[in-house]
Design an enzyme around this catalytic site. Sequence first.
Site, PDB file in Angstrom:
ATOM      1  N   GLU A 161       0.856  -1.188   0.000  1.00 52.75           N
ATOM      2  CA  GLU A 161       0.000   0.000   0.000  1.00 52.75           C
ATOM      3  C   GLU A 161       0.889   1.233   0.000  1.00 52.75           C
ATOM      4  O   GLU A 161       1.869   1.301   0.750  1.00 52.75           O
ATOM      5  CB  GLU A 161      -0.887   0.088   1.249  1.00 52.75           C
ATOM      6  CG  GLU A 161      -2.029  -0.878   1.339  1.00 52.75           C
ATOM      7  CD  GLU A 161      -2.869  -0.635   2.605  1.00 52.75           C
ATOM      8  OE1 GLU A 161      -2.793   0.479   3.171  1.00 52.75           O
ATOM      9  OE2 GLU A 161      -3.581  -1.560   3.014  1.00 52.75           O
ATOM     10  N   GLU A 200     -13.543   5.831  -0.501  1.00 48.44           N
ATOM     11  CA  GLU A 200     -14.474   4.918   0.191  1.00 48.44           C
ATOM     12  C   GLU A 200     -15.226   5.690   1.272  1.00 48.44           C
ATOM     13  O   GLU A 200     -14.682   6.009   2.326  1.00 48.44           O
ATOM     14  CB  GLU A 200     -13.703   3.747   0.787  1.00 48.44           C
ATOM     15  CG  GLU A 200     -12.972   2.913  -0.254  1.00 48.44           C
ATOM     16  CD  GLU A 200     -12.072   1.868   0.370  1.00 48.44           C
ATOM     17  OE1 GLU A 200     -12.578   0.820   0.815  1.00 48.44           O
ATOM     18  OE2 GLU A 200     -10.848   2.121   0.429  1.00 48.44           O
TER      19      GLU A 200
END
Length: 388
Positions: A266, A320
């Site tokens: 990530e 999100e």
Amino acid sequence: MKSFGLHLFFPVFLAAIASVTVQAFTGTYGINYGRIANNILSPDEVVTLLRAAKIKNVRIYDFDHSVIKAFSGTGLELVVGLPNENLRDVSANADHAMDWVKDNVQAYLPDTQIRGIAIGNEVLGGSDEFSGFLLGAVKNVYNALDRLKLSHVVQVTTAHSQAVFDDSFPPSSCVFKDNVVQYMKPLLEFFSQIGSPFCLNAYPFLAYMYNKDQIDINYALFLPTEGADDPKTKLHYDNLLDAQIDAAYAALEQAGFGKMKVIITETGWASHGDENEAAATASNARTYNYNLRKRLAKMKGTPFRPKNVVKAYVFAIFNENMKPGPTSERNFGLFKPDGSISYDIGFHGLKSSSADSSLPPLKEIRAAGWFGSCSLILTMTTALLLLF
């Protein structure tokens, strides 16, 4: 993703380990497909988006069957996740691990190209709620794959946050925290035996946010800067991500695993944040992610490990809207929930967008020291490299 932060023993049949290391990452660029949202595209639409963007490597955080099915026959390569809450059960019961692998991996091969299983996410370095179950889960899942003759096809890993490290600057001083070593060393020993890499979630954004007085934002964004020197190794760093990766290599070497490779699972930059997150802007996010692509397209290593080509999964496909925490947590996406771009780094969305209309053109990022008079040649070269 976590904020930046400065057993039972089961038989393992290592004799059956495949001699060929699993290659779970094609090229150098991948993306995380987080779905903590109620307004994002369907998995089938996501596949269309990723194929248009020519992003081949994709990680999900669970084993949702609708997602796995959507990737069938696409040529995209998928890493599925065994969530933290499943670690206890899979660690305690080898039969449960076998059932999980059969139901969520074997059943979809080879049509869906599942290349890896991420066992938990950022388990070590925080609370010890799941720490004691990680190694057992890793071993049981690997053994299940091995018995099913899939261990040469599907790689087993787990991703760590930087909270597992102590003294990460300068890079050569980095070591694993004392309270992590008891779990980390046996885990690394097993991964070294099966040929798995050390997976790290590394965020220059977070490092900068917590150390604004010590870190030049240009250093975090891959922009021209004086950089930093490591007094022990005499190595020079012109960007923070390379320094974070080499800190991980230093910790691995100190622990006795100097040959293990590091993969970034990530990394990213928030495009919007709260009042105390001033660095979370669309301009900074675009600069980081654009320059990250160029960095990865060079297909080179770091100052400490120049032969180990840097590979990274950017976080993430979408903003999100249901993620908890500060506003920045909900704004790491390269794309908006409807499939339009959050900002322009060279990808095209499924819908037209004016997201970048208020931002300076991409040529200003190029002119900031990355391309100079050879921008056209390097852009064409990069475009070709990103296809691999």
